[in-house]
Design a protein around this motif. Structure first.
Motif, PDB file in Angstrom:
ATOM      1  N   VAL A 132     -16.605 -38.905  15.904  1.00 31.72           N
ATOM      2  CA  VAL A 132     -17.057 -40.515  15.411  1.00 31.72           C
ATOM      3  C   VAL A 132     -16.455 -41.251  13.925  1.00 31.72           C
ATOM      4  CG1 VAL A 132     -19.661 -41.927  14.741  1.00 31.72           C
ATOM      5  CG2 VAL A 132     -19.114 -40.814  17.301  1.00 31.72           C
ATOM      6  N   GLY A 133     -17.418 -40.010  13.109  1.00 36.13           N
ATOM      7  CA  GLY A 133     -17.074 -40.251  11.567  1.00 36.13           C
ATOM      8  C   GLY A 133     -15.201 -40.584  11.299  1.00 36.13           C
ATOM      9  N   ALA A 134     -14.401 -39.833  12.195  1.00 34.19           N
ATOM     10  CA  ALA A 134     -13.449 -40.535  11.483  1.00 34.19           C
ATOM     11  C   ALA A 134     -12.411 -41.474  12.152  1.00 34.19           C
ATOM     12  CB  ALA A 134     -12.413 -39.231  12.517  1.00 34.19           C
ATOM     13  N   ALA A 135     -13.617 -42.474  13.183  1.00 31.33           N
ATOM     14  CA  ALA A 135     -13.127 -43.238  13.788  1.00 31.33           C
ATOM     15  C   ALA A 135     -13.465 -45.026  12.356  1.00 31.33           C
ATOM     16  CB  ALA A 135     -14.185 -43.421  14.975  1.00 31.33           C
ATOM     17  N   ARG A 136     -12.842 -45.603  13.199  1.00 32.52           N
ATOM     18  CA  ARG A 136     -13.268 -46.808  12.293  1.00 32.52           C
ATOM     19  C   ARG A 136     -14.232 -47.026  12.844  1.00 32.52           C
ATOM     20  NH1 ARG A 136      -7.461 -49.253  11.759  1.00 32.52           N
ATOM     21  NH2 ARG A 136      -7.261 -47.942  13.871  1.00 32.52           N
ATOM     22  N   ARG A 185       0.953 -44.574   7.219  1.00 31.15           N
ATOM     23  CA  ARG A 185      -0.102 -44.845   6.734  1.00 31.15           C
ATOM     24  C   ARG A 185      -1.415 -44.290   7.392  1.00 31.15           C
ATOM     25  NH1 ARG A 185       2.018 -50.212   8.559  1.00 31.15           N
ATOM     26  NH2 ARG A 185       2.691 -51.936   7.684  1.00 31.15           N
ATOM     27  N   GLN A 186      -2.208 -44.229   5.987  1.00 32.52           N
ATOM     28  CA  GLN A 186      -3.070 -43.080   6.230  1.00 32.52           C
ATOM     29  C   GLN A 186      -4.420 -44.066   6.982  1.00 32.52           C
ATOM     30  OE1 GLN A 186      -3.808 -40.299   6.706  1.00 32.52           O
ATOM     31  NE2 GLN A 186      -1.406 -39.403   5.562  1.00 32.52           N
ATOM     32  N   ILE A 187      -4.714 -43.670   7.911  1.00 30.00           N
ATOM     33  CA  ILE A 187      -5.730 -44.727   8.625  1.00 30.00           C
ATOM     34  C   ILE A 187      -7.655 -43.812   8.487  1.00 30.00           C
ATOM     35  CG2 ILE A 187      -7.102 -45.751  10.158  1.00 30.00           C
ATOM     36  CD1 ILE A 187      -4.770 -45.642  11.635  1.00 30.00           C
ATOM     37  N   LYS A 188      -8.015 -43.732   6.897  1.00 27.85           N
ATOM     38  CA  LYS A 188      -8.984 -43.229   6.868  1.00 27.85           C
ATOM     39  C   LYS A 188     -10.140 -43.391   7.772  1.00 27.85           C
ATOM     40  CE  LYS A 188      -7.810 -43.546   1.473  1.00 27.85           C
ATOM     41  NZ  LYS A 188      -7.295 -42.903   1.036  1.00 27.85           N
ATOM     42  N   PRO A 189     -10.692 -42.289   7.889  1.00 26.09           N
ATOM     43  CA  PRO A 189     -12.230 -42.090   8.381  1.00 26.09           C
ATOM     44  C   PRO A 189     -13.009 -42.788   8.008  1.00 26.09           C
ATOM     45  CG  PRO A 189     -11.740 -40.308   8.014  1.00 26.09           C
ATOM     46  CD  PRO A 189     -10.411 -40.753   7.167  1.00 26.09           C
ATOM     47  N   HIS A 190     -13.907 -43.614   8.537  1.00 22.43           N
ATOM     48  CA  HIS A 190     -15.170 -44.584   8.854  1.00 22.43           C
ATOM     49  C   HIS A 190     -16.315 -44.182   7.854  1.00 22.43           C
ATOM     50  CE1 HIS A 190     -17.963 -44.041  11.466  1.00 22.43           C
ATOM     51  NE2 HIS A 190     -19.590 -44.611  10.073  1.00 22.43           N
ATOM     52  N   ASN A 191     -16.462 -42.339   7.704  1.00 22.82           N
ATOM     53  CA  ASN A 191     -17.454 -42.020   6.561  1.00 22.82           C
ATOM     54  C   ASN A 191     -17.230 -40.513   7.077  1.00 22.82           C
ATOM     55  OD1 ASN A 191     -19.420 -39.943   6.477  1.00 22.82           O
ATOM     56  ND2 ASN A 191     -20.926 -41.225   7.559  1.00 22.82           N
ATOM     57  N   THR A 192     -16.349 -40.168   5.720  1.00 23.72           N
ATOM     58  CA  THR A 192     -15.517 -38.791   6.238  1.00 23.72           C
ATOM     59  C   THR A 192     -16.619 -37.185   5.908  1.00 23.72           C
ATOM     60  OG1 THR A 192     -14.168 -39.706   4.184  1.00 23.72           O
ATOM     61  CG2 THR A 192     -14.209 -37.229   3.825  1.00 23.72           C
ATOM     62  N   TRP A 193     -17.746 -38.141   5.005  1.00 26.27           N
ATOM     63  CA  TRP A 193     -18.840 -36.833   5.073  1.00 26.27           C
ATOM     64  C   TRP A 193     -19.317 -36.735   6.258  1.00 26.27           C
ATOM     65  CZ3 TRP A 193     -21.792 -33.714   3.284  1.00 26.27           C
ATOM     66  CH2 TRP A 193     -23.380 -33.576   3.398  1.00 26.27           C
ATOM     67  N   MET A 194     -19.362 -37.673   7.810  1.00 27.27           N
ATOM     68  CA  MET A 194     -19.654 -36.912   8.356  1.00 27.27           C
ATOM     69  C   MET A 194     -18.475 -36.187   9.459  1.00 27.27           C
ATOM     70  SD  MET A 194     -20.780 -41.000  10.650  1.00 27.27           S
ATOM     71  CE  MET A 194     -21.229 -39.552  12.186  1.00 27.27           C
ATOM     72  N   THR A 195     -17.418 -36.679   8.868  1.00 28.53           N
ATOM     73  CA  THR A 195     -16.040 -35.417   9.179  1.00 28.53           C
ATOM     74  C   THR A 195     -16.600 -34.322   9.232  1.00 28.53           C
ATOM     75  OG1 THR A 195     -14.984 -36.503   7.723  1.00 28.53           O
ATOM     76  CG2 THR A 195     -14.706 -37.837   9.889  1.00 28.53           C
ATOM     77  N   CYS A 196     -17.022 -33.813   8.374  1.00 28.40           N
ATOM     78  CA  CYS A 196     -17.349 -33.018   7.176  1.00 28.40           C
ATOM     79  C   CYS A 196     -17.898 -31.822   8.413  1.00 28.40           C
ATOM     80  CB  CYS A 196     -17.288 -32.680   5.935  1.00 28.40           C
ATOM     81  SG  CYS A 196     -15.676 -33.040   5.297  1.00 28.40           S
ATOM     82  N   ILE A 197     -19.507 -32.349   7.968  1.00 26.97           N
ATOM     83  CA  ILE A 197     -20.094 -31.841   8.964  1.00 26.97           C
ATOM     84  C   ILE A 197     -19.993 -31.903  10.475  1.00 26.97           C
ATOM     85  CG2 ILE A 197     -22.919 -32.434   9.482  1.00 26.97           C
ATOM     86  CD1 ILE A 197     -23.114 -31.788   7.054  1.00 26.97           C
ATOM     87  N   GLY A 198     -19.505 -32.684  11.044  1.00 29.43           N
ATOM     88  CA  GLY A 198     -19.371 -32.251  12.171  1.00 29.43           C
ATOM     89  C   GLY A 198     -18.526 -31.085  12.633  1.00 29.43           C
TER      90      GLY A 198
END
Lengths: 111, 493
Positions: free
Chosen positions: B36-40, B208-221
């Motif tokens: 979810v964090g990685a998705a836009r 092209r880099q498609i950035k996560p909408h929430n990097t913090w969430m990806t890391c907690i995940g």
């Protein structure tokens, strides 16, 4: 007095008890029913998706992709009148009383 | 259950596996948070529901046939024997042992432990496909991997009687290949057929880099996945077993092949391989939090095949190498082949897992793989006592079987079939508007900026221009197929 039962009526001799669940002997039927339901679930999902995407594409064609791509851009298009208003180019003007997108329609305080 | 010691052992084992199941649930929580964090933001809810529905779909199919496959197919069938008939009594879904039964205390919790491995495998694939796969298609891949292909590989290579163990000396104690390589191979096959997200690659092939909408969430995940991984490791062991053989009673924990190890040993190695991966991930990613944490995961995965026996420093070094390899290969494959793996799942699980299996074959060369089954002759060498021996060739072939034969090929075939009928990928207009837009609405209604994609909105608007002119032509350099082609045909009407 027990008139009928679906499985066990005593736990007195646990060493002799095998299946604890009701209707032992009908397991194969349970499995057949479960598998059929599951297959039906997958088929339904595919059909629902097809319709969902067709509806979405139809809406996007009517209102334009620019609006669809704006976050919440289609969230107020609940009725055909709303969609027609977009098609004829009427701007969607939010009145002061109209709730913002995401607002709960209920009032914050009891009326 | 008559003798107290025997009863305590059985009930302790029942409780032990039950606890591992609860801990492993955190892997699934972690995958959901991370993806979810990685998705836009326009795809958040679609991504989440995908992970949620893995739970029921894989669970019921694993009940209906997954568990039976594990016990029925260790011989192939047709390689070292036929279908094992006793599997019906233990694991067929209509068996009395597959339900509350006073004469069985272990089947349900053991089933659940394997089931949680199944969820993990399906969730690994899930991340690679986000933001463009259809839900119904993903559900089919989840069942394919979670309840069919991975459990076939477990029967073959993760069972003391499995033909890969008996004939090839295959060794993969904590599932580098059995879970991770096969899931990576499956993810690779699907992303190849699925194609990249719109705008991921420019007209000249630039990435092209498609950035996560929430990097913090990806890391907690990812941290949650680490936490659940403890349960995964524990569930790969039998906690108490007499391994003394002819030399007398000697109780120990064992690996899945019933060969001795200790919880102490795997604790050393889990943490050292995690640390090796983190250290290497930190360096190769230049301190990027997401890839540093992914490096830690790749480190554990790379060392897992032999973490029952490695020295902790060996585990650390193998973990470090696996993390560096995963990072470098991810970006190489992305650039060279224009494959869009949204979260690096193919690299972290597939490449690191494959590497880990191969390395274990060299480092543990000559160790006994499992007790021999009569009439099976090990093809690549035996120990002096007649046990099939772990060896490089057996593990290399095993890694190929996991990644390509059981991972890549079935998924590629199913993906092609789904794509043929337009059931694999969402239409382009839906993808551009966001997969949440038409069905769920905005997941963050109080954040109104439409430019929240790190500058990516401009690329997408250019893609919309192609759509709005009803041109069924090339987008991102690829001819539309399947769902995309169907949409274009509709637009041209």
């Amino acid at each position: 007095m027990i008139l009928a039962g679906t499985g066990l009526d005593s736990f007195t001799n646990p060493a002799d008890i095998t299946a604890l669940y009701p209707f032992p002997g009908w397991e194969a039927l349970f499995v057949v029913v479960g598998v059929l339901l599951l297959i039906g679930w997958h088929i339904r999902q595919m059909r629902v998706e097809n319709k969902e995407y067709d509806d979405a594409l139809e809406l996007y064609e009517k209102v334009g992709m620019e609006r669809a791509m704006h976050f919440g851009g289609i969230s107020h298009l609940d009725t055909d009148e709303d969609i027609e208003a977009v098609q004829v180019g009427e701007p969607h003007v939010r009145s002061e009383d109209e709730p913002r997108e995401g607002d709960d329609s209920r009032p914050l305080t009891p009326s | 259950m008559g003798e107290e010691l025997s009863a305590l052992n059985v009930i302790f084992t029942e409780f032990y596996f039950w606890v591992t199941v609860v801990m492993m649930f955190l892997i699934h929580v972690g995958f959901a948070v991370y993806e979810v964090g990685a998705a836009r933001r326009k795809n958040v809810q679609h991504t989440l529901i995908k992970n949620i529905m893995v739970i029921p779909l894989v669970t019921v199919t694993f009940f209906f046939f997954g568990w039976y496959i594990y016990f029925a197919l260790p011989n192939g069938p047709g390689i070292t024997g036929g279908i094992v008939s006793s599997a019906t009594e233990l694991a067929a879904p209509w068996s009395e042992a597959m339900g509350p039964n006073m004469q069985d205390r272990i089947n349900g919790v053991f089933w659940a432990a394997f089931l949680l491995f199944s969820w993990t495998a399906a969730s690994i694939v899930s991340g690679a496909l986000i933001e463009r796969v259809r839900l119904g298609a993903f559900f089919i891949f989840a069942v394919l991997l979670g309840s069919i292909t991975w459990i076939i590989d477990a029967a073959w290579g993760w069972s003391p009687n499995g033909w890969m163990v008996q004939l090839m000396g295959y060794h993969d104690a904590y599932a580098s290949g059995v879970i991770h390589a096969i899931a990576g191979g499956t993810a690779l096959a699907v992303v190849i057929v699925l194609g990249p997200r719109i705008g991921k690659f420019g007209p000249n092939g630039e990435v092209r880099q498609i950035k996560p909408h929430n990097t913090w969430m990806t890391c907690i995940g990812l941290l949650l996945i680490y936490t659940g991984f403890w349960g995964f490791y524990a569930a790969c062991n039998i906690p108490i077993l007499d391994v003394g053989g002819d030399s007398g009673t000697f109780f120990s924990a064992t690996n899945i092949y019933l060969m001795p190890t200790t919880l102490s040993g795997i604790t050393f190695n889990f943490l050292m391989s995690l640390s090796g991966g983190l250290l290497a991930g930190f360096i190769v990613s230049k301190a990027d939090p997401f890839w540093t944490l992914s490096g830690g995961l790749a480190g554990i995965i790379a060392a897992s095949a032999g973490n029952d026996l490695y020295h902790p420093v060996q585990a650390m070094l193998i973990g470090a190498a696996g993390a560096a390899l995963a990072f470098k290969l991810h970006y190489y494959v992305e650039r060279r082949f224009r494959i869009d793996d949204a979260v690096g799942a193919v690299a972290v699980h597939g490449y690191a897992g494959f590497f880990g299996v191969v390395v274990a074959g060299f480092v543990l060369w000559g160790y006994p793989a499992a007790a021999p089954v009569e009439a099976n002759a090990a093809l690549f060498g035996s120990t002096a006592e007649g046990f099939p021996a772990i060896n490089p060739l057996g593990n290399l072939l095993g890694a190929i079987i996991m990644f390509f034969v059981l991972g890549f090929l079935p998924a590629f075939g199913v993906a092609k079939l789904l794509n043929r009928f337009g059931l694999l990928r969402v239409p382009r207009a839906v993808e551009l508007a966001g997969l949440d837009t038409h069905s769920h609405g905005n997941a963050y209604p109080y954040f109104q900026s439409s430019e929240a994609e790190g500058g990516f909105a401009e690329v997408e608007r250019a893609a919309v221009a192609t759509l709005s002119h009803h041109v069924a032509g090339r987008l991102d350099g690829a001819e539309p197929t399947g769902s995309t082609a169907r949409e274009d045909r509709r637009a041209l009407k």
